[in-house]
Motif scaffolding. Sequence first.
Motif, PDB file in Angstrom:
ATOM      1  N   UNK A  89       0.840  -1.203   0.000  1.00  0.00           N
ATOM      2  CA  UNK A  89       0.000   0.000   0.000  1.00  0.00           C
ATOM      3  C   UNK A  89       0.874   1.252   0.000  1.00  0.00           C
ATOM      4  N   UNK A  90       1.952   1.255   0.786  1.00  0.00           N
ATOM      5  CA  UNK A  90       2.867   2.412   0.800  1.00  0.00           C
ATOM      6  C   UNK A  90       3.514   2.616  -0.569  1.00  0.00           C
ATOM      7  N   UNK A  91       3.899   1.529  -1.212  1.00  0.00           N
ATOM      8  CA  UNK A  91       4.516   1.623  -2.530  1.00  0.00           C
ATOM      9  C   UNK A  91       3.519   2.179  -3.551  1.00  0.00           C
ATOM     10  N   UNK A  92       2.275   1.721  -3.488  1.00  0.00           N
ATOM     11  CA  UNK A  92       1.257   2.213  -4.416  1.00  0.00           C
ATOM     12  C   UNK A  92       1.019   3.703  -4.197  1.00  0.00           C
ATOM     13  N   UNK A  93       1.017   4.137  -2.934  1.00  0.00           N
ATOM     14  CA  UNK A  93       0.828   5.564  -2.653  1.00  0.00           C
ATOM     15  C   UNK A  93       1.966   6.412  -3.203  1.00  0.00           C
ATOM     16  N   UNK A  94       3.183   5.909  -3.139  1.00  0.00           N
ATOM     17  CA  UNK A  94       4.317   6.716  -3.600  1.00  0.00           C
ATOM     18  C   UNK A  94       4.553   6.611  -5.107  1.00  0.00           C
ATOM     19  N   UNK A  95       4.156   5.512  -5.723  1.00  0.00           N
ATOM     20  CA  UNK A  95       4.420   5.302  -7.145  1.00  0.00           C
ATOM     21  C   UNK A  95       3.140   5.136  -7.960  1.00  0.00           C
ATOM     22  N   UNK A  96       2.045   5.720  -7.507  1.00  0.00           N
ATOM     23  CA  UNK A  96       0.741   5.492  -8.125  1.00  0.00           C
ATOM     24  C   UNK A  96       0.692   5.716  -9.620  1.00  0.00           C
ATOM     25  N   UNK A  97       1.186   6.866 -10.104  1.00  0.00           N
ATOM     26  CA  UNK A  97       1.105   7.158 -11.533  1.00  0.00           C
ATOM     27  C   UNK A  97       2.009   6.245 -12.363  1.00  0.00           C
TER      28      UNK A  97
END
Length: 151
Positions: A89-97
Amino acid sequence: LNVSVIVLGVALFMGGGSSTSKGGSAASLAGLALLSLSLCFDGGTGAYEDKLMRKSHVGPFTLMFNIQLCKSILSGVGLIVLNQAGSFVRMVNSLGLVLLGLGLSGAMGQVFIFVTISKFGALTCSIIGLARKVTTLAASIYVYGHPVNAM
């Protein structure tokens, strides 16, 4: 049989030449094994998908949806079992685009693969995939200036 011939041909083509370092031989064998394994899985998967589409009359987009659904379920179970859901979830928040772009480009690639299999068959799709891999290899050699040993 066709997939085996393709794998053998690429393995012979890619395995040519000589290695200049002592550890290069082991690395070359490992690379050759991974290449062969990749091509076998590509060919086997394509042939199985071709069989499903032709005999079970499953459409390419239905098959693609079901495969991606199973992949998502397995990935979710893996994240939970390995206790990595929070870091995901943290990775998705930081690398979403970036992940969104990667997902869209991957989905477009899957559409081309499934439509190719449904219209032309697994062998044609394997040949196209092989051509893509060889083109990527040649572009990498050219763009990054990787040395190529003479055979």
